[in-house]
Design a protein around this motif. Structure first.
Motif, mmCIF file in Angstrom:
data_model
loop_
_atom_site.group_PDB
_atom_site.id
_atom_site.type_symbol
_atom_site.label_atom_id
_atom_site.label_comp_id
_atom_site.label_asym_id
_atom_site.label_seq_id
_atom_site.Cartn_x
_atom_site.Cartn_y
_atom_site.Cartn_z
ATOM 1 N N LYS A 195 0.830 -1.208 0.000
ATOM 2 C CA LYS A 195 0.000 0.000 0.000
ATOM 3 C C LYS A 195 0.862 1.253 0.000
ATOM 4 O O LYS A 195 0.543 2.240 -0.665
ATOM 5 N N GLN A 232 2.084 1.942 -3.440
ATOM 6 C CA GLN A 232 1.016 2.510 -4.264
ATOM 7 C C GLN A 232 0.824 3.992 -3.958
ATOM 8 O O GLN A 232 0.686 4.815 -4.869
ATOM 9 N N LYS A 233 0.798 4.344 -2.679
ATOM 10 C CA LYS A 233 0.636 5.755 -2.289
ATOM 11 C C LYS A 233 1.804 6.580 -2.783
ATOM 12 O O LYS A 233 1.630 7.715 -3.249
ATOM 13 N N ASN A 234 3.005 6.043 -2.688
ATOM 14 C CA ASN A 234 4.174 6.768 -3.187
ATOM 15 C C ASN A 234 4.070 7.007 -4.688
ATOM 16 O O ASN A 234 4.427 8.079 -5.182
ATOM 17 N N GLN A 250 1.262 7.272 -6.399
ATOM 18 C CA GLN A 250 0.245 8.296 -6.596
ATOM 19 C C GLN A 250 0.811 9.692 -6.304
ATOM 20 O O GLN A 250 0.562 10.646 -7.057
ATOM 21 N N LEU A 251 1.569 9.820 -5.223
ATOM 22 C CA LEU A 251 2.183 11.109 -4.892
ATOM 23 C C LEU A 251 3.152 11.550 -5.986
ATOM 24 O O LEU A 251 3.226 12.739 -6.323
#
Length: 187
Positions: free
Chosen positions: A157, A160-162, A164-165
C-alpha cells in the motif's frame, strides 16, 4: 602474563576497614575493571594487530638497511645500534603477540555462552511481491507469519501511495511549468 601481587602498605596486616559507603563504589569500580566489554577487547585486539604490522614493517626496514659483513668495512657502533633496535622490535613483537593471544582467549571466553546464529539470519532482506521465500527457521509460529504478511501488505500500500504522490507531483510540476511559460509569453 600476570602481574605480581602487590605488597600491602600495612606490613602484611589487613588494611583498616573503610566505611561501608566508600567501600561499595570501590568494589563496583574493581568489578567493572575486571569485566571488560567484549567490544573494547576487540578494539584492543585490532590495535594490537596494527602495532604488530607496524613493528613488522619496521623490522623489515631495519633488515633492508643492514649490511652483511661480507668483507666490506662497516662501523661496528652503527651495526650494534641497528642490531639493538632489531632485538628491541623483536621483543616488542613477542609482547604484542602475547597480548593479542590474551585478548583472543578473553573474547572467546566471553562469547562461549552465546548461541551461534548464522549470519544469514542477522541480515534483513526485502522480499519482492512476486517471489516468496520459505522461512529458513522452519518452525516459525503462526502470529509471526501473520505479522510478516501484514507488513508486506502495508509495504504494498505504501508503494502505491508513493506512486500516486509521484504522479501528483509530476502533474503539479507540469502545471507550474505551463503557468510560467504563459507568463513569460505575456511579458
Amino acid at each position: 602474563m600476570t602481574t605480581p601481587p602487590l605488597v600491602s602498605p600495612f606490613g602484611g596486616q589487613p588494611p583498616p576497614q573503610q566505611q561501608p559507603q566508600q567501600q561499595q563504589p570501590q568494589q563496583q569500580q574493581a568489578q567493572s575493571a575486571r569485566d571488560v566489554n567484549t567490544a573494547s577487547l576487540c578494539r584492543i585486539g585490532q590495535e594490537s594487530v596494527q602495532d604488530i604490522v607496524l613493528r613488522t614493517m619496521e623490522i623489515f626496514q631495519l633488515l633492508r638497511n643492514m649490511q652483511l659483513p661480507n668483507g666490506v668495512t662497516y662501523h661496528p657502533t652503527t651495526h650494534q645500534d641497528r642490531l639493538g633496535k632489531l632485538q628491541e622490535h623483536l621483543r616488542m613483537l613477542s609482547v604484542l603477540f602475547r597480548k593479542l593471544r590474551l585478548v583472543y582467549d578473553k573474547c572467546n571466553e566471553n562469547c562461549a555462552g552465546l548461541d551461534s546464529i548464522p549470519p544469514e539470519q542477522l541480515i534483513p532482506f526485502v522480499e519482492d511481491e512476486g517471489s516468496k521465500h520459505e522461512d529458513r527457521s522452519g518452525g516459525q509460529s503462526r502470529p509471526a507469519s501473520e505479522e510478516r504478511r501484514e507488513i508486506l501488505e502495508v509495504n504494498k500500500k505504501l508503494k502505491q501511495k508513493n506512486q500516486q504522490l509521484k504522479q501528483i507531483m509530476d502533474q503539479l510540476r507540469n502545471l507550474i511549468w505551463e503557468i510560467n511559460s504563459m507568463l513569460a509569453v505575456r511579458s
